[in-house]
Motif scaffolding. Structure first.
Motif, PDB file in Angstrom:
ATOM      1  N   PHE A 118       0.341  -1.443  -0.054  1.00 11.41           N
ATOM      2  CA  PHE A 118       0.226  -0.031  -0.123  1.00 11.41           C
ATOM      3  C   PHE A 118       1.055   0.750  -0.124  1.00 11.41           C
ATOM      4  CE2 PHE A 118      -1.186   3.745   2.889  1.00 11.41           C
ATOM      5  CZ  PHE A 118      -2.824   3.520   1.902  1.00 11.41           C
ATOM      6  N   VAL A 119       1.865   0.668   1.298  1.00 12.26           N
ATOM      7  CA  VAL A 119       3.044   2.958   1.310  1.00 12.26           C
ATOM      8  C   VAL A 119       3.449   2.434  -0.574  1.00 12.26           C
ATOM      9  CG1 VAL A 119       4.775   3.377   1.971  1.00 12.26           C
ATOM     10  CG2 VAL A 119       2.869   2.332   3.915  1.00 12.26           C
ATOM     11  N   SER A 120       4.226   1.806  -0.810  1.00 10.50           N
ATOM     12  CA  SER A 120       4.568   2.158  -1.824  1.00 10.50           C
ATOM     13  C   SER A 120       3.942   2.607  -3.573  1.00 10.50           C
ATOM     14  CB  SER A 120       5.422   0.436  -2.814  1.00 10.50           C
ATOM     15  OG  SER A 120       6.263   0.147  -1.653  1.00 10.50           O
ATOM     16  N   ASN A 121       2.728   1.958  -3.704  1.00 13.09           N
ATOM     17  CA  ASN A 121       1.851   2.292  -3.909  1.00 13.09           C
ATOM     18  C   ASN A 121       1.585   2.948  -4.158  1.00 13.09           C
ATOM     19  OD1 ASN A 121       2.299   0.128  -5.997  1.00 13.09           O
ATOM     20  ND2 ASN A 121       0.447  -1.303  -5.237  1.00 13.09           N
ATOM     21  N   VAL A 170       2.256  25.746  -6.659  1.00 11.46           N
ATOM     22  CA  VAL A 170       3.295  24.667  -6.615  1.00 11.46           C
ATOM     23  C   VAL A 170       4.436  24.644  -5.224  1.00 11.46           C
ATOM     24  CG1 VAL A 170       5.460  23.691  -8.073  1.00 11.46           C
ATOM     25  CG2 VAL A 170       3.715  24.933  -9.693  1.00 11.46           C
ATOM     26  N   ARG A 171       4.668  25.273  -5.507  1.00 11.26           N
ATOM     27  CA  ARG A 171       5.302  25.509  -4.380  1.00 11.26           C
ATOM     28  C   ARG A 171       4.625  24.544  -2.737  1.00 11.26           C
ATOM     29  NH1 ARG A 171       8.860  30.813  -3.270  1.00 11.26           N
ATOM     30  NH2 ARG A 171       9.978  29.745  -1.573  1.00 11.26           N
ATOM     31  N   GLY A 172       3.244  25.140  -3.040  1.00  5.64           N
ATOM     32  CA  GLY A 172       2.581  24.730  -1.591  1.00  5.64           C
ATOM     33  C   GLY A 172       2.433  23.807  -2.299  1.00  5.64           C
ATOM     34  N   ALA A 173       2.118  23.138  -2.817  1.00  4.15           N
ATOM     35  CA  ALA A 173       1.793  21.416  -3.053  1.00  4.15           C
ATOM     36  C   ALA A 173       2.435  20.642  -2.446  1.00  4.15           C
ATOM     37  CB  ALA A 173       1.773  21.369  -4.559  1.00  4.15           C
ATOM     38  N   ILE A 174       4.074  21.049  -3.241  1.00  6.01           N
ATOM     39  CA  ILE A 174       4.833  20.185  -2.831  1.00  6.01           C
ATOM     40  C   ILE A 174       5.936  20.688  -0.338  1.00  6.01           C
ATOM     41  CG2 ILE A 174       7.555  19.980  -2.529  1.00  6.01           C
ATOM     42  CD1 ILE A 174       7.816  21.749  -5.096  1.00  6.01           C
ATOM     43  N   SER A 175       5.327  21.590  -0.162  1.00  4.47           N
ATOM     44  CA  SER A 175       5.815  22.020   1.375  1.00  4.47           C
ATOM     45  C   SER A 175       3.835  20.996   2.126  1.00  4.47           C
ATOM     46  CB  SER A 175       5.126  23.447   1.744  1.00  4.47           C
ATOM     47  OG  SER A 175       6.471  24.118   1.163  1.00  4.47           O
ATOM     48  N   ARG A 176       3.047  20.580   1.045  1.00  2.80           N
ATOM     49  CA  ARG A 176       1.953  19.914   1.583  1.00  2.80           C
ATOM     50  C   ARG A 176       2.105  18.733   2.392  1.00  2.80           C
ATOM     51  NH1 ARG A 176      -1.252  23.201  -1.259  1.00  2.80           N
ATOM     52  NH2 ARG A 176      -1.407  21.589  -2.364  1.00  2.80           N
ATOM     53  N   HIS A 177       3.268  17.980   1.405  1.00  2.00           N
ATOM     54  CA  HIS A 177       3.841  16.999   1.179  1.00  2.00           C
ATOM     55  C   HIS A 177       4.850  16.870   2.315  1.00  2.00           C
ATOM     56  CE1 HIS A 177       0.885  15.189  -1.860  1.00  2.00           C
ATOM     57  NE2 HIS A 177       0.988  16.538  -2.303  1.00  2.00           N
ATOM     58  N   GLN A 178       5.910  17.987   2.132  1.00  2.00           N
ATOM     59  CA  GLN A 178       6.225  17.062   2.904  1.00  2.00           C
ATOM     60  C   GLN A 178       6.941  16.846   4.423  1.00  2.00           C
ATOM     61  OE1 GLN A 178       8.843  18.864   5.478  1.00  2.00           O
ATOM     62  NE2 GLN A 178      10.337  17.946   4.840  1.00  2.00           N
ATOM     63  N   ARG A 179       6.213  17.086   5.432  1.00  2.00           N
ATOM     64  CA  ARG A 179       6.240  16.427   6.012  1.00  2.00           C
ATOM     65  C   ARG A 179       5.632  14.770   5.829  1.00  2.00           C
ATOM     66  NH1 ARG A 179       6.726  16.859  11.879  1.00  2.00           N
ATOM     67  NH2 ARG A 179       5.497  15.410  13.318  1.00  2.00           N
ATOM     68  N   SER A 180       5.000  14.187   5.720  1.00  2.00           N
ATOM     69  CA  SER A 180       4.336  12.936   5.474  1.00  2.00           C
ATOM     70  C   SER A 180       5.746  12.317   4.670  1.00  2.00           C
ATOM     71  CB  SER A 180       2.906  13.244   4.709  1.00  2.00           C
ATOM     72  OG  SER A 180       3.171  13.754   3.783  1.00  2.00           O
ATOM     73  N   VAL A 189      11.136  -5.523  11.243  1.00  2.00           N
ATOM     74  CA  VAL A 189       9.971  -5.246  10.021  1.00  2.00           C
ATOM     75  C   VAL A 189       9.411  -5.265  10.507  1.00  2.00           C
ATOM     76  CG1 VAL A 189       9.210  -5.901   7.633  1.00  2.00           C
ATOM     77  CG2 VAL A 189      11.218  -6.631   8.245  1.00  2.00           C
ATOM     78  N   LYS A 190       7.750  -5.737  11.218  1.00  2.00           N
ATOM     79  CA  LYS A 190       6.279  -5.030  11.409  1.00  2.00           C
ATOM     80  C   LYS A 190       6.103  -4.185  12.086  1.00  2.00           C
ATOM     81  CE  LYS A 190       2.116  -7.291  12.413  1.00  2.00           C
ATOM     82  NZ  LYS A 190       1.639  -6.321  13.689  1.00  2.00           N
ATOM     83  N   PRO A 191       7.492  -3.772  13.251  1.00  2.00           N
ATOM     84  CA  PRO A 191       7.362  -2.823  14.346  1.00  2.00           C
ATOM     85  C   PRO A 191       7.105  -1.648  13.406  1.00  2.00           C
ATOM     86  CG  PRO A 191       8.639  -4.896  14.957  1.00  2.00           C
ATOM     87  CD  PRO A 191       8.026  -4.848  13.368  1.00  2.00           C
ATOM     88  N   GLY A 192       6.498  -0.702  14.026  1.00  2.00           N
ATOM     89  CA  GLY A 192       6.064   0.867  13.776  1.00  2.00           C
ATOM     90  C   GLY A 192       5.622   1.212  12.568  1.00  2.00           C
ATOM     91  N   LEU A 193       5.342  -0.389  11.303  1.00  2.00           N
ATOM     92  CA  LEU A 193       5.015   0.140  10.057  1.00  2.00           C
ATOM     93  C   LEU A 193       3.378   0.691   9.735  1.00  2.00           C
ATOM     94  CD1 LEU A 193       5.681  -3.081   7.818  1.00  2.00           C
ATOM     95  CD2 LEU A 193       6.469  -1.474   7.544  1.00  2.00           C
ATOM     96  N   ALA A 218      -0.975   4.456   8.774  1.00  2.00           N
ATOM     97  CA  ALA A 218      -1.921   5.631   8.973  1.00  2.00           C
ATOM     98  C   ALA A 218      -1.311   7.099   8.944  1.00  2.00           C
ATOM     99  CB  ALA A 218      -1.668   5.963  10.777  1.00  2.00           C
ATOM    100  N   MET A 219       0.022   7.336   8.725  1.00  2.00           N
ATOM    101  CA  MET A 219       0.439   8.720   8.077  1.00  2.00           C
ATOM    102  C   MET A 219       0.135   8.941   7.371  1.00  2.00           C
ATOM    103  SD  MET A 219       2.535  11.188   8.268  1.00  2.00           S
ATOM    104  CE  MET A 219       3.033  11.236   9.935  1.00  2.00           C
ATOM    105  N   GLU A 220       0.304   7.784   5.677  1.00  2.00           N
ATOM    106  CA  GLU A 220       0.202   8.000   4.365  1.00  2.00           C
ATOM    107  C   GLU A 220      -0.708   8.015   3.940  1.00  2.00           C
ATOM    108  OE1 GLU A 220       1.392   8.305   0.548  1.00  2.00           O
ATOM    109  OE2 GLU A 220       2.511   7.523   2.103  1.00  2.00           O
ATOM    110  N   ARG A 221      -1.782   7.294   4.896  1.00  2.00           N
ATOM    111  CA  ARG A 221      -3.630   7.709   4.182  1.00  2.00           C
ATOM    112  C   ARG A 221      -3.674   8.843   4.704  1.00  2.00           C
ATOM    113  NH1 ARG A 221      -7.028   3.203   4.045  1.00  2.00           N
ATOM    114  NH2 ARG A 221      -8.683   4.636   5.401  1.00  2.00           N
TER     115      ARG A 221
END
Length: 314
Positions: free
Chosen positions: A215-218, A246-256, A293-297, A302-305
């Protein structure tokens, strides 16, 4: 403390790494444990407060640290420590074609086959146009952005830095994606092996890991595809609104992006260190999946969702 590092470990926990030695592993403590290891704190009291703030950051890349230190009240007098090296910038230049190629084509018509291989040189060309036609196009760009021609190089440099951050994250994803696919194949090979076929708990854990990594990769792939569509600037029609969009779009995605790619990179790095040529018995693979691998995934999932989405994502 000078020799220690603040890291995100394989369980995606923030830890202070006191040492890392081949054959000995990594010695890590939590920020809250610093007084137990350094009882004579002195000036460390202020450092611990800062470490607590920094430990909440989604990642420790230079762009996230700039933001985090400012928010923590640290007066950054020089950003030199947070700049990418010249070699790294040259490495990322091919990933910046959405900004550089259209700009060169606008200024020089068909584009410049011998165009600059770094953003600084491109901006210098904007600052010192070599023909009347190019000067006219630069005047038009500045007018569309509502600024003076003399301000255009600084504005392009600021925008270029924003886009460089996007390219920096994309470079990590280009490393992670094929590695994630190899990891999924490596994990899948053990599902039907020996006693693991009858271990429902392990089968459930493996299925969850496969689900999240896929899911995360896709999802991140769709996000970068969205950037490819949405962050191409029409320099012949540029306005301050489209530029800021354009700058705003990049900034909105930066943290995630920082948090998700940090998590994927840490997982992949640990797997490649412990199984450099793949392999490993089914039991060792299963143990690695369950313990590292599993711990923290679930947090990455949740972050990607919650991450911003582009309209018409493909």
């Amino acid at each position: 403390m000078r020799s220690a590092r603040l890291i995100r470990n394989v369980r995606l926990e923030t830890r202070i790494e006191l040492f890392r030695e081949k054959g000995m592993g990594s010695g890590q403590i939590a920020v809250e444990e610093v007084p137990d290891f350094f009882p004579d704190q002195g000036d460390l009291k202020d450092d611990i407060l800062l470490l607590r703030r920094l430990s909440q950051l989604p990642a420790f890349d230079p762009y996230t640290l700039r933001i985090g230190l400012r928010q923590a009240g640290v007066d950054i007098l020089s950003l030199d420590a947070f700049q990418l090296s010249s070699a790294k910038k040259r490495e990322l230049m091919p990933l910046m074609q959405n900004i550089t190629r259209p700009l060169m084509q606008h200024l020089y018509g068909d584009g410049d086959a011998d165009g600059p291989n770094d953003l600084e040189t491109l901006i210098e060309r904007v600052a010192t146009p070599d023909t009347a036609v190019v000067r006219k196009r630069i005047d038009s760009m500045a007018n569309g952005l509502g600024i003076g021609v003399e301000q255009l190089p600084d504005m392009l440099e600021s925008y270029g830095d924003t886009y460089l951050a996007l390219s920096y994250y994309r470079s990590y994803f280009l490393y992670c994606l094929p590695a994630v696919n190899r990891l999924l194949s490596w994990i899948g090979d053990v599902k039907d092996s020996g006693n693991l076929r009858h271990d429902q708990s392990m089968q459930k854990a493996i299925a969850r890991v496969e689900e999240i990594l896929t899911f995360v990769s896709n999802s991140v792939t769709r996000r970068f595809n969205g950037f490819d569509r949405e962050t191409v600037v029409r320099w012949d029609q540029v306005t301050v609104e489209t530029f800021n969009a354009v700058r705003g779009a990049i900034s909105r995605h930066q943290r995630s992006l920082a948090e998700v790619l940090c998590g994927l990179t840490v997982k992949i790095y640990e797997w490649e260190q412990k199984f450099p040529s793949g392999g490993g018995s089914p039991d060792k693979r299963a143990d690695f999946v369950a313990a590292e691998v599993k711990p923290g995934l679930d947090r990455l999932w949740a972050m990607e969702r919650r991450a911003p989405k582009f309209a018409n994502a493909a």
